[in-house]
Design an enzyme around this catalytic site. Sequence first.
Site, PDB file in Angstrom:
ATOM      1  N   HIS A  85       0.991  -1.224   0.080  1.00 35.48           N
ATOM      2  CA  HIS A  85      -0.006   0.046  -0.141  1.00 35.48           C
ATOM      3  C   HIS A  85       0.930   1.330  -0.079  1.00 35.48           C
ATOM      4  O   HIS A  85       0.407   2.409  -0.092  1.00 35.48           O
ATOM      5  CB  HIS A  85      -0.969  -0.011   1.341  1.00 35.48           C
TER       6      HIS A  85
ATOM      7  N   HIS B 187       1.685  -7.652   6.995  1.00 34.41           N
ATOM      8  CA  HIS B 187       0.649  -7.605   5.876  1.00 34.41           C
ATOM      9  C   HIS B 187      -0.548  -8.453   5.966  1.00 34.41           C
ATOM     10  O   HIS B 187      -1.655  -8.193   5.530  1.00 34.41           O
ATOM     11  CB  HIS B 187       1.380  -8.135   4.542  1.00 34.41           C
TER      12      HIS B 187
HETATM   13 FE   LIG Z   1      -1.415  -3.798   5.779  1.00 32.29          FE
HETATM   14 FE   LIG Z   2       0.087  -5.098   2.935  1.00 34.12          FE
END
Ligand SMILES: [Fe+2]
Ligand SMILES: [Fe+2]
Length: 281
Positions: free
Chosen positions: A69, A177
Amino acid sequence: MLRILFLGDIIGEPGRRAVTELLPKFKQDWAVDFVIANGENAAAGRGITPRITIDLLRAGVAVITTGDHVWDQKELAGFIDTEPRLLRPLNYPVGTPGAGSIVLETAKGKVGVINVQGRTFMLPALDNPFRQTLDEVEKLRLQTPVIFVDVHAETTSEKIALGRFLDGKVSAVAGTHTHVQTADEQIFPGGTAFICDAGMCGPIRSILGREIQPIIQRFYTSMPVNFPVAKGEVKIHGILVDVDESNGKAVQIRRVAEVYPGSVPEPEPAHDQSVPEQSVV
Ligand SMILES: [Fe+2]
Ligand SMILES: [Fe+2]
């Protein structure tokens, strides 16, 4: 001994507020020497802004890591080269703004941090994380044996493989993540601390930090839906790693899972298994 606190993905304003308020207490209570935090979801769940970067650094985070991101906030690409303590994944192609590693001086010697992204079930497709990280570790080890790696990846297999691959070459490999803390913290035979995922800093009555119903609706309808950051009780997840700074070997890893007392639990609604509405947002 050098004690590193690593915090998993910080989710939006609830996660930021909890980390900003609690970090001074954690640092004092646990005698933390160095703080690393993953900030890839710090801006309403999508990326991180220059302002939030500065706020987290001021709150006591020494290095901010990211992941898939990282570029969600458009202004970041023009900012990242001005703040070397904000990392993007190492394995982007040559010429990408920012850097995937840093070495910082501390009262107990230099600490290196590497941020790398996995390739299995991950977008964008980046360069080989094993080869890229090994090359970077060899460079950083010319300066310090104390090296922390945030491996931002989806699968446990890719993270464990990277941890085993780097065993004895770095102090710790910690996953981010997936936003769910795993219970596999350990120290490999060569002295590398490892955990598949440090977990997130964000609202716990949620799906990975987002409101529950829109995520279910997305899975049920396969239609586009907005995913607001959830509200309510916030938990801070991460790890504490003690490293022998003379040789870079980890001697202890402990999981951190702390409720933020400033957050109020949302009442759990009555058990609802009705079919989600078909509305499209
Ligand atoms: Fe994340
Ligand atoms: Fe991520």
